[in-house]
Scaffold this motif. Sequence first.
Motif, PDB file in Angstrom:
ATOM      1  N   GLU A  61       0.834  -1.204   0.000  1.00 30.96           N
ATOM      2  CA  GLU A  61       0.000   0.000   0.000  1.00 30.96           C
ATOM      3  C   GLU A  61       0.870   1.256   0.000  1.00 30.96           C
ATOM      4  O   GLU A  61       1.868   1.319   0.705  1.00 30.96           O
ATOM      5  CB  GLU A  61      -0.899   0.016   1.238  1.00 30.96           C
ATOM      6  CG  GLU A  61      -1.938  -1.077   1.233  1.00 30.96           C
ATOM      7  CD  GLU A  61      -2.789  -1.121   2.494  1.00 30.96           C
ATOM      8  OE1 GLU A  61      -2.798  -0.131   3.248  1.00 30.96           O
ATOM      9  OE2 GLU A  61      -3.443  -2.148   2.716  1.00 30.96           O
ATOM     10  N   GLY A  62       0.475   2.228  -0.824  1.00 29.75           N
ATOM     11  CA  GLY A  62       1.189   3.497  -0.872  1.00 29.75           C
ATOM     12  C   GLY A  62       2.367   3.510  -1.824  1.00 29.75           C
ATOM     13  O   GLY A  62       2.993   4.540  -2.011  1.00 29.75           O
ATOM     14  N   GLN A  63       2.683   2.379  -2.441  1.00 29.16           N
ATOM     15  CA  GLN A  63       3.801   2.328  -3.366  1.00 29.16           C
ATOM     16  C   GLN A  63       3.303   2.325  -4.802  1.00 29.16           C
ATOM     17  O   GLN A  63       2.205   1.859  -5.099  1.00 29.16           O
ATOM     18  CB  GLN A  63       4.651   1.077  -3.116  1.00 29.16           C
ATOM     19  CG  GLN A  63       5.335   1.068  -1.764  1.00 29.16           C
ATOM     20  CD  GLN A  63       6.172  -0.182  -1.565  1.00 29.16           C
ATOM     21  OE1 GLN A  63       5.792  -1.273  -1.961  1.00 29.16           O
ATOM     22  NE2 GLN A  63       7.326  -0.017  -0.922  1.00 29.16           N
ATOM     23  N   SER A  64       4.143   2.843  -5.685  1.00 29.56           N
ATOM     24  CA  SER A  64       3.842   2.796  -7.116  1.00 29.56           C
ATOM     25  C   SER A  64       4.665   1.666  -7.732  1.00 29.56           C
ATOM     26  O   SER A  64       5.608   1.168  -7.123  1.00 29.56           O
ATOM     27  CB  SER A  64       4.168   4.129  -7.782  1.00 29.56           C
ATOM     28  OG  SER A  64       5.548   4.413  -7.677  1.00 29.56           O
ATOM     29  N   PHE A  65       4.304   1.287  -8.951  1.00 26.69           N
ATOM     30  CA  PHE A  65       5.065   0.233  -9.632  1.00 26.69           C
ATOM     31  C   PHE A  65       4.916   0.383 -11.135  1.00 26.69           C
ATOM     32  O   PHE A  65       3.932   0.925 -11.637  1.00 26.69           O
ATOM     33  CB  PHE A  65       4.624  -1.166  -9.170  1.00 26.69           C
ATOM     34  CG  PHE A  65       3.171  -1.490  -9.443  1.00 26.69           C
ATOM     35  CD1 PHE A  65       2.805  -2.234 -10.552  1.00 26.69           C
ATOM     36  CD2 PHE A  65       2.177  -1.039  -8.591  1.00 26.69           C
ATOM     37  CE1 PHE A  65       1.477  -2.533 -10.810  1.00 26.69           C
ATOM     38  CE2 PHE A  65       0.839  -1.340  -8.830  1.00 26.69           C
ATOM     39  CZ  PHE A  65       0.491  -2.086  -9.946  1.00 26.69           C
ATOM     40  N   GLY A  66       5.954  -0.055 -11.835  1.00 23.91           N
ATOM     41  CA  GLY A  66       5.947  -0.002 -13.297  1.00 23.91           C
ATOM     42  C   GLY A  66       6.188   1.372 -13.869  1.00 23.91           C
ATOM     43  O   GLY A  66       6.275   1.533 -15.080  1.00 23.91           O
ATOM     44  N   ASP A  67       6.321   2.390 -13.010  1.00 22.78           N
ATOM     45  CA  ASP A  67       6.437   3.757 -13.510  1.00 22.78           C
ATOM     46  C   ASP A  67       7.752   4.040 -14.222  1.00 22.78           C
ATOM     47  O   ASP A  67       7.784   4.833 -15.164  1.00 22.78           O
ATOM     48  CB  ASP A  67       6.192   4.798 -12.414  1.00 22.78           C
ATOM     49  CG  ASP A  67       6.683   4.391 -11.040  1.00 22.78           C
ATOM     50  OD1 ASP A  67       6.840   3.198 -10.785  1.00 22.78           O
ATOM     51  OD2 ASP A  67       6.891   5.290 -10.218  1.00 22.78           O
ATOM     52  N   SER A  68       8.823   3.382 -13.831  1.00 24.65           N
ATOM     53  CA  SER A  68      10.099   3.614 -14.517  1.00 24.65           C
ATOM     54  C   SER A  68      10.005   3.230 -15.991  1.00 24.65           C
ATOM     55  O   SER A  68      10.667   3.821 -16.845  1.00 24.65           O
ATOM     56  CB  SER A  68      11.235   2.846 -13.837  1.00 24.65           C
ATOM     57  OG  SER A  68      10.993   1.455 -13.907  1.00 24.65           O
ATOM     58  N   MET A  69       9.148   2.263 -16.294  1.00 24.27           N
ATOM     59  CA  MET A  69       8.994   1.789 -17.671  1.00 24.27           C
ATOM     60  C   MET A  69       8.306   2.820 -18.560  1.00 24.27           C
ATOM     61  O   MET A  69       8.404   2.752 -19.786  1.00 24.27           O
ATOM     62  CB  MET A  69       8.202   0.478 -17.693  1.00 24.27           C
ATOM     63  CG  MET A  69       8.844  -0.645 -16.898  1.00 24.27           C
ATOM     64  SD  MET A  69      10.518  -1.039 -17.435  1.00 24.27           S
ATOM     65  CE  MET A  69      10.236  -1.516 -19.113  1.00 24.27           C
ATOM     66  N   LEU A  70       7.610   3.794 -17.968  1.00 24.77           N
ATOM     67  CA  LEU A  70       6.935   4.826 -18.757  1.00 24.77           C
ATOM     68  C   LEU A  70       7.928   5.787 -19.414  1.00 24.77           C
ATOM     69  O   LEU A  70       7.578   6.484 -20.358  1.00 24.77           O
ATOM     70  CB  LEU A  70       5.963   5.620 -17.868  1.00 24.77           C
ATOM     71  CG  LEU A  70       4.783   4.828 -17.306  1.00 24.77           C
ATOM     72  CD1 LEU A  70       3.995   5.685 -16.325  1.00 24.77           C
ATOM     73  CD2 LEU A  70       3.898   4.306 -18.418  1.00 24.77           C
ATOM     74  N   LEU A 110       8.974  11.489  -7.291  1.00 28.17           N
ATOM     75  CA  LEU A 110       9.110  10.319  -8.151  1.00 28.17           C
ATOM     76  C   LEU A 110      10.553   9.810  -8.174  1.00 28.17           C
ATOM     77  O   LEU A 110      10.792   8.608  -8.093  1.00 28.17           O
ATOM     78  CB  LEU A 110       8.636  10.652  -9.561  1.00 28.17           C
ATOM     79  CG  LEU A 110       8.452   9.496 -10.516  1.00 28.17           C
ATOM     80  CD1 LEU A 110       7.438   8.497  -9.991  1.00 28.17           C
ATOM     81  CD2 LEU A 110       8.011  10.005 -11.871  1.00 28.17           C
ATOM     82  N   CYS A 111      11.496  10.728  -8.257  1.00 31.86           N
ATOM     83  CA  CYS A 111      12.916  10.330  -8.267  1.00 31.86           C
ATOM     84  C   CYS A 111      13.307   9.624  -6.974  1.00 31.86           C
ATOM     85  O   CYS A 111      14.050   8.646  -6.994  1.00 31.86           O
ATOM     86  CB  CYS A 111      13.813  11.543  -8.496  1.00 31.86           C
ATOM     87  SG  CYS A 111      13.843  12.094 -10.207  1.00 31.86           S
ATOM     88  N   LYS A 112      12.785  10.106  -5.843  1.00 30.67           N
ATOM     89  CA  LYS A 112      13.082   9.459  -4.565  1.00 30.67           C
ATOM     90  C   LYS A 112      12.524   8.035  -4.535  1.00 30.67           C
ATOM     91  O   LYS A 112      13.177   7.114  -4.057  1.00 30.67           O
ATOM     92  CB  LYS A 112      12.527  10.282  -3.406  1.00 30.67           C
ATOM     93  CG  LYS A 112      13.338  11.530  -3.135  1.00 30.67           C
ATOM     94  CD  LYS A 112      12.758  12.354  -2.007  1.00 30.67           C
ATOM     95  CE  LYS A 112      13.596  13.624  -1.806  1.00 30.67           C
ATOM     96  NZ  LYS A 112      12.973  14.548  -0.864  1.00 30.67           N
ATOM     97  N   ALA A 113      11.301   7.864  -5.051  1.00 34.90           N
ATOM     98  CA  ALA A 113      10.701   6.527  -5.077  1.00 34.90           C
ATOM     99  C   ALA A 113      11.489   5.602  -6.000  1.00 34.90           C
ATOM    100  O   ALA A 113      11.744   4.443  -5.657  1.00 34.90           O
ATOM    101  CB  ALA A 113       9.243   6.615  -5.531  1.00 34.90           C
ATOM    102  N   LEU A 114      11.899   6.101  -7.158  1.00 35.84           N
ATOM    103  CA  LEU A 114      12.685   5.286  -8.093  1.00 35.84           C
ATOM    104  C   LEU A 114      14.057   4.953  -7.501  1.00 35.84           C
ATOM    105  O   LEU A 114      14.549   3.840  -7.655  1.00 35.84           O
ATOM    106  CB  LEU A 114      12.832   6.006  -9.435  1.00 35.84           C
ATOM    107  CG  LEU A 114      11.545   6.178 -10.243  1.00 35.84           C
ATOM    108  CD1 LEU A 114      11.787   7.044 -11.467  1.00 35.84           C
ATOM    109  CD2 LEU A 114      10.964   4.836 -10.647  1.00 35.84           C
TER     110      LEU A 114
END
Length: 198
Positions: A61-70, A110-114
Amino acid sequence: MVINEKLLYSAGAEIKHYNSGEIIFQEGAIPMYYFQVIKGRLKLNNYTKDGKEFIQNIVYEGQSFGDSMLFMDKVYPMEAVALEPCTIFRLCKNNFFSMLNTYPQLYDTLCKALADRLYYQHIMLQANSAQSPAQRIIDLMDYLKSGSEYKDPFSFKVPLTRQQLANLTGVCVETAIRTIKNMEKNKIVKIKNRKIFF
């Protein structure tokens, strides 16, 4: 949350529900959406040629995924599968980039999450290069515990099954089970009601 829910709504995000075992995206598919988990857990995985599952990550919960592929013109190198009923924000790629252009401060978030995901990948590569299955499992548990509020010995309940621990560390489930039993004998973990505490 990686991106505030209100911003996602205003950008046109929709809420999707997935049942346990349902595929969210398939390996080889073209990335078309930004995903962020509202509720539930999912795994990012793929299979070797001989059919053995390899879990790359478990998303909470609260995490994103697959976004680097965009950010590139490549297909997904893994699939995303719900481990339990999941509720997920889904924002189409064009709206995602429009939102980033409208709110450039989101790039920092976004950069921090990646960067955190890249750090996890480095930790797992290092852990999985260890010869000892125990060391692989301990390194994974150390990483998981480092992000929790529970720091005392045996205070952190490992949120993974033995099968998931095996798939994340590249050992067979029988080895993971035997290793965890030895870890309990050596007072590295405690097992209560089949749950592992580290």
